[in-house]
Design a protein around this motif. Structure first.
Motif, PDB file in Angstrom:
ATOM      1  N   ASP A 212       0.853  -1.198   0.000  1.00  0.00           N
ATOM      2  CA  ASP A 212       0.000   0.000   0.000  1.00  0.00           C
ATOM      3  C   ASP A 212       0.885   1.244   0.000  1.00  0.00           C
ATOM      4  O   ASP A 212       1.686   1.441   0.924  1.00  0.00           O
ATOM      5  CB  ASP A 212      -0.890  -0.034   1.266  1.00  0.00           C
ATOM      6  CG  ASP A 212      -1.996   0.996   1.240  1.00  0.00           C
ATOM      7  OD1 ASP A 212      -1.957   1.907   0.383  1.00  0.00           O
ATOM      8  OD2 ASP A 212      -2.906   0.908   2.091  1.00  0.00           O
ATOM      9  N   HIS A 214      -0.364   4.303   0.033  1.00  0.00           N
ATOM     10  CA  HIS A 214      -1.120   5.362   0.707  1.00  0.00           C
ATOM     11  C   HIS A 214      -1.078   6.667  -0.074  1.00  0.00           C
ATOM     12  O   HIS A 214      -0.963   7.762   0.513  1.00  0.00           O
ATOM     13  CB  HIS A 214      -0.614   5.554   2.148  1.00  0.00           C
ATOM     14  CG  HIS A 214      -0.913   4.388   3.025  1.00  0.00           C
ATOM     15  ND1 HIS A 214       0.057   3.539   3.498  1.00  0.00           N
ATOM     16  CD2 HIS A 214      -2.080   3.886   3.482  1.00  0.00           C
ATOM     17  CE1 HIS A 214      -0.496   2.581   4.221  1.00  0.00           C
ATOM     18  NE2 HIS A 214      -1.795   2.763   4.223  1.00  0.00           N
ATOM     19  N   GLU A 238      -1.392  -0.962  -4.084  1.00  0.00           N
ATOM     20  CA  GLU A 238      -2.597  -0.228  -3.673  1.00  0.00           C
ATOM     21  C   GLU A 238      -2.336   1.268  -3.547  1.00  0.00           C
ATOM     22  O   GLU A 238      -1.285   1.674  -3.039  1.00  0.00           O
ATOM     23  CB  GLU A 238      -3.040  -0.795  -2.316  1.00  0.00           C
ATOM     24  CG  GLU A 238      -4.221  -0.080  -1.724  1.00  0.00           C
ATOM     25  CD  GLU A 238      -4.510  -0.563  -0.309  1.00  0.00           C
ATOM     26  OE1 GLU A 238      -4.089  -1.677   0.055  1.00  0.00           O
ATOM     27  OE2 GLU A 238      -5.135   0.200   0.437  1.00  0.00           O
ATOM     28  N   ASP A 239      -3.332   2.059  -3.948  1.00  0.00           N
ATOM     29  CA  ASP A 239      -3.295   3.518  -3.779  1.00  0.00           C
ATOM     30  C   ASP A 239      -1.942   4.105  -4.161  1.00  0.00           C
ATOM     31  O   ASP A 239      -1.317   4.846  -3.387  1.00  0.00           O
ATOM     32  CB  ASP A 239      -3.653   3.899  -2.332  1.00  0.00           C
ATOM     33  CG  ASP A 239      -5.142   3.746  -2.045  1.00  0.00           C
ATOM     34  OD1 ASP A 239      -5.912   3.517  -3.006  1.00  0.00           O
ATOM     35  OD2 ASP A 239      -5.536   3.843  -0.876  1.00  0.00           O
ATOM     36  N   GLU A 264     -10.499   2.719  -1.338  1.00  0.00           N
ATOM     37  CA  GLU A 264     -10.983   2.654   0.041  1.00  0.00           C
ATOM     38  C   GLU A 264     -11.663   3.936   0.509  1.00  0.00           C
ATOM     39  O   GLU A 264     -12.433   3.902   1.459  1.00  0.00           O
ATOM     40  CB  GLU A 264      -9.859   2.239   1.001  1.00  0.00           C
ATOM     41  CG  GLU A 264      -8.747   3.248   1.131  1.00  0.00           C
ATOM     42  CD  GLU A 264      -7.607   2.762   2.026  1.00  0.00           C
ATOM     43  OE1 GLU A 264      -7.200   1.605   1.920  1.00  0.00           O
ATOM     44  OE2 GLU A 264      -7.136   3.578   2.841  1.00  0.00           O
ATOM     45  N   ARG A 285     -11.472  -1.280  -4.256  1.00  0.00           N
ATOM     46  CA  ARG A 285     -11.383  -1.548  -2.812  1.00  0.00           C
ATOM     47  C   ARG A 285     -12.470  -0.851  -1.995  1.00  0.00           C
ATOM     48  O   ARG A 285     -12.281  -0.575  -0.818  1.00  0.00           O
ATOM     49  CB  ARG A 285      -9.992  -1.135  -2.321  1.00  0.00           C
ATOM     50  CG  ARG A 285      -8.940  -2.079  -2.866  1.00  0.00           C
ATOM     51  CD  ARG A 285      -7.565  -1.873  -2.309  1.00  0.00           C
ATOM     52  NE  ARG A 285      -7.497  -1.290  -0.995  1.00  0.00           N
ATOM     53  CZ  ARG A 285      -7.669  -1.955   0.149  1.00  0.00           C
ATOM     54  NH1 ARG A 285      -7.891  -3.243   0.136  1.00  0.00           N
ATOM     55  NH2 ARG A 285      -7.596  -1.325   1.303  1.00  0.00           N
TER      56      ARG A 285
HETATM   57 MG    MG Z   1      -5.041   1.341   2.001  1.00  0.00          MG
END
Ligand code: MG
Ligand code: CS2
Length: 405
Positions: A212, A214, A238-239, A264, A285
């Motif tokens: 991730d 972020h 992710e992200d 998310e 997500r």
């Molecule tokens: Mg995350």
């Protein structure tokens, strides 16, 4: 059957959770999660002041109509506060429908597509060695997929890494205001390829790896990272970048075959429509709590299925066990489900407040067969853990420039 009362609870067994209880004139009730990390009271007030009065007297069985009433019927559509409120009501209505039908929610969604819900665990370490030791523990416990995060040498703190060592409030420095953390892409780029190179050396292909970012990278930096990580065969990255401009992912996609995941913080299909439709991402997500509940996530999942995008619901500790249950039912019944993030069943206090019989077995969650969502909420226990204001950290470059979340 009529909705007779809607109660909102804000409780803090180590983290703040906003829980909604929809009661009916026939005694049956449903539960929903409305937790919005760092903005909990905004959702609680929205529910109490603006949503609950409109729902008293309505038939709780009319889930789709109530969803549309709160979404389409309102001038101020979308947004995290509105959608978290809709989400909690929606989950509670599915819970009620299941209890009335005497069926678990996954049966109402079409039944089982799979025997269990494959999850990925977290391995967060202060050093690469520390992270890899944690991966070994996850493999030992039966997990088939692990997310690896390591503190970045040369930066004071790295988001998401201190989680294992301290509680949520210590992580924030016990301050009533948002803590500030540093970011340096150069320092991060020195670390991450080595982390995954050493992880593959030590564990071979035993498990899937995930990571991730972020959202700390620009699109071209994400493209570069995706390329650097290709040899280590991640299940997804992710992200990588923020995608308020969804076309950012077109740029990233052109440069790398590392699978990409995002979503998310998304509240509706409109936040990810272009990325899905253009197949710029591989996993969406969205969380039931932040994207309009079971009804909201179901709409997004079905749309994603058309474009070969799989679901990978957010499963951080700031989603309550009610959201966890909603995901377990959705994941069990959704054909294009990919993988579920999993950080355990919560601390002792959390488990005293939210009771359920979901099981972890060999890296998979086995959904509850109790009618409805299968979670009970102990109001007396909840009262003992009062709301405590808390914020996520703010990110700045080393020269003080405010940076992306
Ligand atoms: Mg995350
Ligand atoms: C993270 C979360 O689990 C994840 O993927 O991105 O820890 C996230 O930072 C928090 O849920 C923020 O509320």
């Amino acid at each position: 059957m009529k909705i007779s009362e809607i109660k909102v609870f804000v409780t803090n067994p180590g983290r703040n959770f906003v829980t909604v209880k929809v009661c009916t004139d026939e005694g049956v009730y449903g539960l929903g999660d409305a937790t919005l990390n760092g903005r909990e009271m905004a959702v609680a007030t929205y529910l109490e002041e603006h949503v609950a009065p409109c729902l008293i007297g309505r038939n709780p069985q009319d889930i789709e109509d109530i969803w549309q009433y709160l979404y389409q019927g309102v001038y101020w559509r979308r947004g995290p506060v509105t959608m978290a409120a809709i989400a909690a009501i929606d989950m509670a209505l599915w819970d009620i429908k299941g209890k009335v039908a005497n069926l678990p929610v996954y049966q109402l969604l079409g039944g089982k597509c799979r025997q269990g819900v494959t999850v990925y665990a977290h391995a967060n370490g202060e050093t690469i060695d520390d992270t890899l030791d944690k991966v070994a523990e996850c493999i030992e416990q039966g997990f088939k997929a692990v997310r690896l995060q390591t503190a970045i040498p040369g930066l004071k703190e790295t988001y998401g890494v201190l989680g294992d060592k301290k509680d949520y409030f210590e992580l924030q420095g016990n301050r009533p205001l948002p803590p500030e953390q540093e970011w340096s892409t150069a320092k991060y780029f020195k670390l991450v390829p080595e982390l995954f190179e050493r992880a593959r050396e030590r564990f071979g292909d035993q498990v899937h790896f995930l990571h991730d970012v972020h959202s700390r990278l620009t699109p071209i930096e994400s493209a570069k990272l995706g390329k650097m990580l290709e040899p280590y065969n991640l299940l997804f990255l992710e992200d990588a970048s923020i995608a308020e401009n969804q076309a950012n992912y077109e740029l990233i996609r052109q440069h790398t075959t590392t699978p990409l995941a995002i979503g998310e913080t998304y509240n509706t299909i409109w936040d990810c429509k272009d990325m899905i439709q253009n197949q710029w991402i591989d996993f969406i997500r969205v969380a039931a709590t932040h994207a309009g509940g079971i009804t909201g996530v179901k709409k997004i999942s079905d749309f994603a299925a058309v474009y070969n995008v799989r679901t990978a619901p957010h499963g951080a500790p700031d989603l309550s066990p009610i959201c966890f249950a909603a995901h377990a039912h959705l994941n069990t019944a959704t054909h294009n489900f990919g993988i579920q993030e999993f950080v355990g069943f919560g601390n002792e206090a959390c488990q005293k407040i939210f009771k359920h019989d979901f099981k972890l077995d060999n890296g998979m969650i086995i959904v509850s067969d109790a009618p409805g969502l299968g979670v009970e909420f102990d109001e007396q226990q909840a009262e003992q853990y009062q709301y405590k204001r808390s914020y996520l950290p703010v990110s700045r470059l080393e020269d003080g420039t405010l940076w992306h979340w």
